[in-house]
Design a protein around this motif. Structure first.
Motif, PDB file in Angstrom:
ATOM      1  N   PHE A   1      19.386  -0.539 -17.346  1.00  0.00           N
ATOM      2  CA  PHE A   1      19.183   0.904 -17.236  1.00  0.00           C
ATOM      3  C   PHE A   1      17.709   1.131 -16.928  1.00  0.00           C
ATOM      4  CE2 PHE A   1      22.951   0.287 -19.699  1.00  0.00           C
ATOM      5  CZ  PHE A   1      23.795   1.327 -19.348  1.00  0.00           C
ATOM      6  N   MET A   2      17.432   1.580 -15.687  1.00  0.00           N
ATOM      7  CA  MET A   2      16.060   1.825 -15.259  1.00  0.00           C
ATOM      8  C   MET A   2      15.775   3.297 -15.508  1.00  0.00           C
ATOM      9  SD  MET A   2      13.377   0.296 -14.315  1.00  0.00           S
ATOM     10  CE  MET A   2      14.081  -1.295 -13.901  1.00  0.00           C
ATOM     11  N   LEU A   3      14.996   3.595 -16.547  1.00  0.00           N
ATOM     12  CA  LEU A   3      14.927   4.927 -17.119  1.00  0.00           C
ATOM     13  C   LEU A   3      13.672   5.695 -16.718  1.00  0.00           C
ATOM     14  CD1 LEU A   3      16.179   4.038 -20.712  1.00  0.00           C
ATOM     15  CD2 LEU A   3      17.525   4.803 -18.735  1.00  0.00           C
ATOM     16  N   GLN A   4      13.846   7.011 -16.636  1.00  0.00           N
ATOM     17  CA  GLN A   4      12.754   7.959 -16.424  1.00  0.00           C
ATOM     18  C   GLN A   4      12.693   8.894 -17.626  1.00  0.00           C
ATOM     19  OE1 GLN A   4      13.625   9.975 -12.746  1.00  0.00           O
ATOM     20  NE2 GLN A   4      13.825   8.086 -11.579  1.00  0.00           N
ATOM     21  N   PHE A   5      11.468   9.303 -17.957  1.00  0.00           N
ATOM     22  CA  PHE A   5      11.235  10.224 -19.067  1.00  0.00           C
ATOM     23  C   PHE A   5      10.111  11.182 -18.696  1.00  0.00           C
ATOM     24  CE2 PHE A   5      12.274   6.018 -20.891  1.00  0.00           C
ATOM     25  CZ  PHE A   5      13.342   6.322 -21.728  1.00  0.00           C
ATOM     26  N   GLN A   6      10.066  12.330 -19.384  1.00  0.00           N
ATOM     27  CA  GLN A   6       8.930  13.250 -19.218  1.00  0.00           C
ATOM     28  C   GLN A   6       8.807  14.129 -20.454  1.00  0.00           C
ATOM     29  OE1 GLN A   6       8.500  14.934 -15.315  1.00  0.00           O
ATOM     30  NE2 GLN A   6       7.297  16.664 -16.030  1.00  0.00           N
ATOM     31  N   PRO A   7       7.603  14.138 -21.065  1.00  0.00           N
ATOM     32  CA  PRO A   7       6.423  13.315 -20.757  1.00  0.00           C
ATOM     33  C   PRO A   7       6.722  11.840 -21.011  1.00  0.00           C
ATOM     34  CG  PRO A   7       6.078  14.533 -22.784  1.00  0.00           C
ATOM     35  CD  PRO A   7       7.349  15.055 -22.196  1.00  0.00           C
ATOM     36  N   LEU A   8       6.298  11.016 -20.107  1.00  0.00           N
ATOM     37  CA  LEU A   8       6.775   9.649 -20.007  1.00  0.00           C
ATOM     38  C   LEU A   8       6.531   8.828 -21.270  1.00  0.00           C
ATOM     39  CD1 LEU A   8       7.849   7.132 -18.657  1.00  0.00           C
ATOM     40  CD2 LEU A   8       5.767   7.019 -17.277  1.00  0.00           C
ATOM     41  N   ARG A   9       5.299   8.720 -21.700  1.00  0.00           N
ATOM     42  CA  ARG A   9       5.007   7.774 -22.780  1.00  0.00           C
ATOM     43  C   ARG A   9       5.541   8.261 -24.126  1.00  0.00           C
ATOM     44  NH1 ARG A   9      -1.124   5.980 -22.080  1.00  0.00           N
ATOM     45  NH2 ARG A   9      -0.550   4.578 -23.786  1.00  0.00           N
ATOM     46  N   ALA A  10       5.445   9.549 -24.382  1.00  0.00           N
ATOM     47  CA  ALA A  10       5.973  10.064 -25.651  1.00  0.00           C
ATOM     48  C   ALA A  10       7.486   9.892 -25.728  1.00  0.00           C
ATOM     49  CB  ALA A  10       5.600  11.532 -25.812  1.00  0.00           C
ATOM     50  N   GLU A  11       8.180  10.173 -24.625  1.00  0.00           N
ATOM     51  CA  GLU A  11       9.642  10.059 -24.622  1.00  0.00           C
ATOM     52  C   GLU A  11      10.091   8.595 -24.565  1.00  0.00           C
ATOM     53  OE1 GLU A  11      11.845  12.530 -25.134  1.00  0.00           O
ATOM     54  OE2 GLU A  11      10.030  13.668 -25.561  1.00  0.00           O
ATOM     55  N   MET A  12       9.287   7.757 -23.947  1.00  0.00           N
ATOM     56  CA  MET A  12       9.562   6.327 -23.939  1.00  0.00           C
ATOM     57  C   MET A  12       9.553   5.776 -25.363  1.00  0.00           C
ATOM     58  SD  MET A  12       7.402   3.608 -21.611  1.00  0.00           S
ATOM     59  CE  MET A  12       5.919   3.646 -22.641  1.00  0.00           C
ATOM     60  N   ARG A  13       8.586   6.252 -26.172  1.00  0.00           N
ATOM     61  CA  ARG A  13       8.529   5.841 -27.580  1.00  0.00           C
ATOM     62  C   ARG A  13       9.716   6.378 -28.358  1.00  0.00           C
ATOM     63  NH1 ARG A  13       2.860   8.519 -27.625  1.00  0.00           N
ATOM     64  NH2 ARG A  13       1.760   7.139 -26.190  1.00  0.00           N
ATOM     65  N   ARG A  14      10.041   7.638 -28.127  1.00  0.00           N
ATOM     66  CA  ARG A  14      11.155   8.250 -28.842  1.00  0.00           C
ATOM     67  C   ARG A  14      12.455   7.468 -28.579  1.00  0.00           C
ATOM     68  NH1 ARG A  14      12.200  13.723 -30.220  1.00  0.00           N
ATOM     69  NH2 ARG A  14      10.526  14.464 -28.844  1.00  0.00           N
ATOM     70  N   PHE A  15      12.689   7.139 -27.322  1.00  0.00           N
ATOM     71  CA  PHE A  15      13.902   6.414 -26.960  1.00  0.00           C
ATOM     72  C   PHE A  15      13.936   5.046 -27.649  1.00  0.00           C
ATOM     73  CE2 PHE A  15      16.444   3.633 -24.276  1.00  0.00           C
ATOM     74  CZ  PHE A  15      17.555   4.416 -23.992  1.00  0.00           C
ATOM     75  N   ALA A  16      12.808   4.341 -27.649  1.00  0.00           N
ATOM     76  CA  ALA A  16      12.755   3.021 -28.285  1.00  0.00           C
ATOM     77  C   ALA A  16      13.014   3.119 -29.787  1.00  0.00           C
ATOM     78  CB  ALA A  16      11.406   2.366 -28.013  1.00  0.00           C
ATOM     79  N   GLU A  17      12.462   4.143 -30.406  1.00  0.00           N
ATOM     80  CA  GLU A  17      12.600   4.286 -31.858  1.00  0.00           C
ATOM     81  C   GLU A  17      14.000   4.741 -32.253  1.00  0.00           C
ATOM     82  OE1 GLU A  17      10.134   7.294 -33.737  1.00  0.00           O
ATOM     83  OE2 GLU A  17       9.821   5.951 -35.426  1.00  0.00           O
TER      84      GLU A  17
END
Length: 357
Positions: A321-337
């Motif tokens: 799954f090649m994912l996009q987020f916005q705002p990128l880094r904050a949402e990237m962390r949220r998804f991982a957590e």
């Protein structure tokens, strides 16, 4: 069933959903891309996709990260994450590109991959005086190009006389030090793209679409002629995950409204696009934010809903799954957590989350 992998799109031309988002100012700099990919690796993401554009496809006056130079630098800075660099075959001779790929494979110690894409942006070629072939001819060119590249990546001596290329007794070294060759991804959903993906790639990237459409594409690809190991599948998707579905939908509405501000730039982008590109035809059928289908994949909802939909795609055959987020880094962390544990992945370390910007 293969292991679920998660990747992120590197921010090579700024935010994916809306360029005028106060929560994510436009930033396509090397510094931002480096920090994003290093954090993605620390969080446990498996891959990053570095899209290739020599000029910004939407905002001619704004930054655009160069994919291959940056991928080499990222390969040197990282230690685990897969670096996938997109490539438009008409921009590089296959011998030159194969040598670049093998060099990044060496730098990364076996973590490099290339993603062959059929160019859609006519202006990128014509303004540079480069030929922009008709849609199906671009795939015929790409098939011959990839035939040469794949063999050079394996360290074979290549003798080839074809319609577009003549290569005599060429061999590249070093090759095969870490594995037989770098992984090959392919994007595109037209008939020629499906044939090429099935015949010559390892992983076929599908643009974000509802599950039934994705399942149909996967079954179609599996039915096409192929030698060797089975074709694997990746999916592009924009994620909005929250504690509740209502919160996720509210954020989706915020991004939809902001994306409307980019309408003039999107119209200019469409004016330069090849109308025969199936991706653009497919995307016109769906309302979404992001690129390459974005939220059309349906990964908008509560953490549990998003995890369940990911599992459904995985059961249909999607591995990456090649994912996009916005705002990128904050949402990237949220998804991982929040989502990683719900699909059986280890959650990231709390100190990294709390200390990251």
């Amino acid at each position: 069933m293969s292991f679920i992998r998660f990747g992120i799109w590197a921010p090579v031309h700024g935010p994916r959903a809306a360029a005028q988002d106060p929560a994510e100012p436009y930033d396509a700099s090397w510094e931002h891309n480096r920090a994003t990919v290093l954090e993605a690796e620390a969080l446990g993401y498996d891959s990053t996709l570095v899209a290739q554009h020599t000029a910004n496809p939407r905002f001619a006056e704004r930054d655009q990260l160069e994919a291959w130079a940056s991928s080499a630098a990222l390969a040197a800075l990282t230690s685990r994450i897969e670096i996938i660099a997109a490539i438009k075959p008409a921009l590089y001779h296959p011998v030159v590109l194969a040598k670049m790929a093998l060099q990044i494979e060496e730098i990364s110690r076996g973590r490099f991959a290339l993603n062959l894409v059929n160019a859609w942006n006519r202006a990128e070629f014509e303004r540079a005086g480069l030929p922009f072939l008709e849609h199906d001819e671009r795939y015929a060119y790409g098939a011959e190009w990839l035939w040469i590249v794949e063999r050079l990546l394996r360290g074979e001596t290549v003798d080839h006389r074809g319609r577009h290329f003549t290569v005599e007794g060429y061999r590249l070294a070093p090759a095969g030090r870490f594995r037989p060759r770098p992984r090959i991804y392919l994007g595109g959903e037209s008939e020629p793209a499906r044939d090429l993906a099935a015949a010559q790639s390892d992983v076929w990237f599908i643009n974000g679409q509802p599950l039934p459409a994705v399942a149909t594409l996967i079954q179609d690809a599996k039915a096409r002629p192929r030698r060797g190991a089975g074709l694997r599948f990746g999916l592009a998707a924009f994620v909005i995950a929250r504690e509740t579905e209502a919160e996720a939908q509210a954020e989706h509405r915020r991004l939809v409204a902001l994306a409307e501000l980019d309408r003039p730039d999107k119209a200019a982008q469409r004016a330069h696009a090849d109308s025969k590109v199936v991706m653009l035809q497919t995307m016109a059928k769906h309302a979404f934010v992001g690129t390459n289908g974005g939220t059309a994949a349906g990964l908008v909802g509560s953490y549990d809903q998003v995890a369940e939909r990911i599992w459904a795609f995985h059961q249909a055959g999607v591995e990456l799954f090649m994912l996009q987020f916005q705002p990128l880094r904050a949402e990237m962390r949220r998804f991982a957590e929040e989502v990683f544990p719900r699909v059986g992945r280890a959650a990231p370390l709390a100190p990294l989350l709390s200390g990251a910007k």
